[in-house]
Enzyme design. Structure first.
Site, PDB file in Angstrom:
ATOM      1  N   ASP A   1      -5.373 -12.331  15.197  1.00  0.00           N
ATOM      2  CA  ASP A   1      -3.996 -12.601  14.780  1.00  0.00           C
ATOM      3  C   ASP A   1      -3.083 -12.814  15.988  1.00  0.00           C
ATOM      4  OD1 ASP A   1      -1.881 -12.871  13.019  1.00  0.00           O
ATOM      5  OD2 ASP A   1      -2.319 -11.033  11.926  1.00  0.00           O
TER       6      ASP A   1
ATOM      7  N   ASP B   1      -5.411  -4.875   9.806  1.00  0.00           N
ATOM      8  CA  ASP B   1      -4.590  -4.133  10.770  1.00  0.00           C
ATOM      9  C   ASP B   1      -4.529  -2.638  10.441  1.00  0.00           C
ATOM     10  OD1 ASP B   1      -2.736  -3.536  12.675  1.00  0.00           O
ATOM     11  OD2 ASP B   1      -1.147  -4.833  11.892  1.00  0.00           O
TER      12      ASP B   1
ATOM     13  N   ASP C   1       0.364 -16.585   5.036  1.00  0.00           N
ATOM     14  CA  ASP C   1       0.533 -15.266   4.413  1.00  0.00           C
ATOM     15  C   ASP C   1       0.981 -15.408   2.963  1.00  0.00           C
ATOM     16  OD1 ASP C   1      -0.276 -13.696   6.470  1.00  0.00           O
ATOM     17  OD2 ASP C   1       1.729 -13.266   7.247  1.00  0.00           O
TER      18      ASP C   1
HETATM   19  C1  GLA Z   1      -0.198 -10.981   9.875  1.00  0.00           C
HETATM   20  C2  GLA Z   1      -1.308 -11.671   9.134  1.00  0.00           C
HETATM   21  C3  GLA Z   1      -1.694 -10.901   7.905  1.00  0.00           C
HETATM   22  C4  GLA Z   1      -2.091  -9.496   8.293  1.00  0.00           C
HETATM   23  C5  GLA Z   1      -0.998  -8.833   9.094  1.00  0.00           C
HETATM   24  C6  GLA Z   1      -1.458  -7.512   9.671  1.00  0.00           C
HETATM   25  O1  GLA Z   1       0.993 -11.041   9.160  1.00  0.00           O
HETATM   26  O2  GLA Z   1      -0.956 -12.971   8.829  1.00  0.00           O
HETATM   27  O3  GLA Z   1      -2.729 -11.526   7.199  1.00  0.00           O
HETATM   28  O4  GLA Z   1      -3.296  -9.541   9.029  1.00  0.00           O
HETATM   29  O5  GLA Z   1      -0.554  -9.639  10.174  1.00  0.00           O
HETATM   30  O6  GLA Z   1      -0.479  -6.883  10.402  1.00  0.00           O
END
Ligand code: GLA
Length: 732
Positions: free
Chosen positions: A477, A366, A547
């Site tokens: 995502d 991101d 995450d």
């Molecule tokens: C989510 C995803 C992460 C990352 C962030 C970026 O939380 O699960 O791995 O890519 O977004 O904003």
């Protein structure tokens, strides 16, 4: 494999070497379930199983005087009959009646399996499967219902879905259209679900079934981290190695329910499908509605066998395209290393080190587009930020390529920040109810994907970024649940269709992108693993699992995910310590020993670790390159549960049983305790194997087990928290 139609009894028998699925026309004309389980002999007539006895307070069909649906098994029950259980569907006709009765009209048996329309589903050629479509009619409602059943030759699996068609009535309204119902003849079962939340996805929970209802669902517009659209119904004594169980896996990524309902006659009803809450689908004359698919698997040899069925079926008959059955590239993702604070220079520095370590793919996460410097702005503006990427994605991708790495990047195409050019131009393109506030999630709103022009606009923006850029991977995502679901483009009577149309729009965009860029490997993601379902696997063959990258937590998350999803679909990376989510410090060896059992990669800046650790990383990558084909596509066994002990163990075995890899993890040390043994599984009992320089027979390893004390000598200590080892076993 075959499907037999017994004309005189009106019964169907679908079978292969392992299972029989039998149902037929009931005395009242609807379809009634007869049997689903281990393969049994075929017979012309099994209607003896239908109970016809007069009982107090039981309603009977007038044509039969003694047949009540309540005390018999039904195939796809409707409202208003002598069955008082939860119905699989409901139709409202113009006069307000919701009573319906679909009776047998005809059927078709064919080889192979037809695709669903705009929906993800398993596929099979003429040798792999046979399909039965039963046509039923309700002459009062002037509707047709087609129930589809596919039996696979190699798997103990039945895939089901239903299609409704309005043949000429003025408008009717579907208020419920589940994908399947399976009635079982007793209630001595346990229910297993995979639940959690952000950073603790797919944790198994088991409870005993009896009379009454157990129901899990999502109303979030996405399958969710809270409940997964996969359940297991098992006998109380069934474990990973023995016993009977049924799996129900929903090939869908939106709102769902999974339900088990025991009535007072010991019948157990399992239902799965689109959540009827917030669903209403009007059907005009000539229109039809097709439900998504449920994949029902059966085992009489334990849950490892059930999981292996899903792993193999989904790898061979759900995942499509270039990445089907292909080992996955070892990647380095910059998210936890930089978050959104990076420049092209700092990214190239990380990528260079990744190449030196042996990685094959670099992923820019991101923050590369619009005014995206934190999560409050820029989503929806899929144009590179020239301050960070002066030559755009194409320029960076070429530079990363020149380093000798493939390149991939992150998108979140279903969302928009209010602080974005896209939202300023098209404020009506989001899901929002007139006159009401719009709730935010991570400062973002949800684009209305029920509108084709919204999907078109995002598709064109992404195509521009991808044009001329050597991109081989995309992380897709999706970071919030849907609220205030209302489409500004749809009339009042169609608002109940929006949740489903929205996810159909997501599928449509996926399909367009993967058709236009067939070599790209897609990894789905939703705040980690909040949309880890079989529907997504049809488009994106791997999913970021969570995450939470803490190795100890990941053991549980990956273990839970393995029940319903292939190891190769589980996105797993080594990240920095202390871990960002838990603060825990675990050695680089153990972090890799967990991450090997998935797609494998690194989620950190390899410039930031010590030389010693870097040398270890290089070795890890060599190990994974040598063994990933086996780990990702071998037969996977759960050996010891991290939910029942402070240890975890799992292993993979090659198809020919000549090679296996075992992972063992001590999550919390037990002081002054002997290390004990670990029994392996899936090996050839008569083969001689070599492990850690010594010879063993397969039956020794499986029945006596490996002596964990052996590993003491090699530096592994069970009196140390977070210790682990991974060992390779090869036939002589
Ligand atoms: C989510 C995803 C992460 C990352 C962030 C970026 O939380 O699960 O791995 O890519 O977004 O904003």
């Amino acid at each position: 494999m075959d499907i037999i139609w017994h004309k005189t009894s009106g019964q169907f028998h679908l079978f292969n070497d392992r299972i029989s699925y039998i149902f037929g026309i009931s005395p009242s004309g609807e379809l009634a379930g007869i049997y689903f389980g281990k393969r049994i002999h075929d017979r012309e007539d099994m209607s003896y199983i239908q109970i016809r006895v007069g009982m107090p307070n039981v309603a009977v069909d007038p044509a039969t005087e003694s047949y009540s649906m309540e005390i018999n098994r039904q195939e796809y029950p409707s409202f208003g009959t002598t069955d008082f259980g939860t119905q699989a569907f409901e139709i409202e006709t113009l006069n307000g009646s919701r009573v319906s009765s679909f009776v047998y009209k005809s059927h078709k048996i064919s080889k192979g399996k037809e695709a669903l329309h705009g929906l993800p589903a398993t596929y099979a050629d003429e040798k792999e499967a046979m399909t039965l479509e039963v046509e039923l009619v309700d002459s009062v409602a002037e509707m047709t219902l087609i129930l589809s059943y596919t039996i696979f030759d190699r798997y103990p699996v039945i895939a089901r879905h239903a299609t409704f068609k309005n043949n000429g009535a003025p408008r009717v309204k579907l208020t419920k259209a589940l994908s399947c119902c399976l009635d079982l003849s007793d209630q001595n079962y346990e229910w297993m679900q995979f639940s959690g939340g952000w950073a603790r996805e797919r944790i198994p929970e088991v409870r005993k079934l009896s009379t009454g209802t157990v129901l899990i669902e999502s109303k979030r517009g996405t399958s969710s981290a809270n409940q997964n659209p996969f359940i297991i119904i098992k006998r109380p004594r069934t474990d990973d190695f023995a016993g009977e169980a049924f799996g129900f896996s929903f090939v869908y990524s939106g709102n769902f329910i999974a339900q088990a309902e025991g009535n007072n006659h010991d019948r157990l009803r399992i239902l799965m499908g689109i959540n009827p809450d917030r669903f209403e689908w009007p059907l005009e004359k000539g229109e039809s509605f097709e439900t998504p698919e449920v994949v029902i698997a059966m085992t009489d040899c334990g849950l490892n066998d059930l999981s292996q069925t899903y792993h193999k079926l989904y790898n061979n008959n759900l995942v499509r395209g270039k990445w089907k059955n292909r080992p996955r590239p070892i990647l380095n993702n910059n998210w936890e290393a930089t978050f959104m604070d990076f420049t092209e220079q700092s990214i190239l520095k990380i990528a260079k080190k990744a190449k030196e370590a042996g990685c094959e793919l670099f992923v820019l996460d991101d923050g590369w587009f619009g005014e995206r410097n934190d999560d409050s702005a820029g989503l929806g503006d899929w144009i590179e930020n020239p301050k960070k990427l002066p030559e755009g994605i194409a320029g960076l991708a070429k530079k990363v390529k020149a380093l000798g790495l493939d390149f991939g990047f992150w998108i979140e195409p279903e969302m928009v920040n209010p602080d974005s050019n896209l939202y300023r131009r098209h404020p009506d393109w989001v899901l929002s109810a007139p006159g009401r506030k719009s709730s935010l999630g991570r400062h973002q709103l949800v684009l209305d994907y029920s509108r084709p022009e919204v999907v078109d606009a995002i598709y064109s923006m992404l195509c521009k970024v991808l044009k001329d850029a050597p991109v081989s991977y995309i992380k897709w995502d999706m970071n919030r649940s849907l609220t205030e679901v209302y489409s500004n483009d749809a009339p009042a009577e169609l608002q109940g269709t929006i949740y489903h149309k929205h996810i159909m729009g997501v599928y449509a965009l996926y399909e367009r992108l993967r058709t236009a860029f067939p070599d790209i490997l897609f990894e789905s993601c939703a705040s980690g693993g909040a949309r880890f379902d079989a529907g997504m696997l049809y488009y994106a063959p791997q999913a970021w699992c969570s995450d939470n990258t803490d190795a100890m937590d990941r053991i549980r998350i990956q273990y839970g995910s393995s029940y319903g999803y292939p190891i190769v679909s589980i996105g797993s990376h080594v990240s920095a310590v202390p871990n960002q989510q838990t603060g825990r410090t675990v050695s680089i060896e153990t972090r890799a020993n967990v991450a090997y059992f998935g797609t494998f990669g690194y989620e950190l800046d390899l410039n930031e670790i010590s030389d010693e650790e870097f040398q270890e990383v290089k070795k890890q990558i060599v190990f994974m390159k040598q063994n990933r084909e086996l780990i990702q596509f071998g037969t996977f066994y759960r050996l010891r549960s991290p939910f029942e002990t402070e240890q975890n163990a799992w292993m993979v075995v090659s198809e020919d049983k000549k090679k296996a890899i075992v992972g063992f993890y001590c999550m919390r040390a037990k002081v002054y305790s002997l290390p004990g043994f670990l029994k392996l599984a899936g090996l050839d009992p008569d083969l001689k194997y070599r492990m850690e320089g010594k010879q063993y027979f397969g039956d020794e390893l499986m029945n006596m087990g490996i002596t964990l004390a052996e590993f003491y000598a090699k530096g592994f200590s069970v009196s140390e928290d977070y210790a682990s080892f991974v060992t390779v076993i090869e036939a002589e």
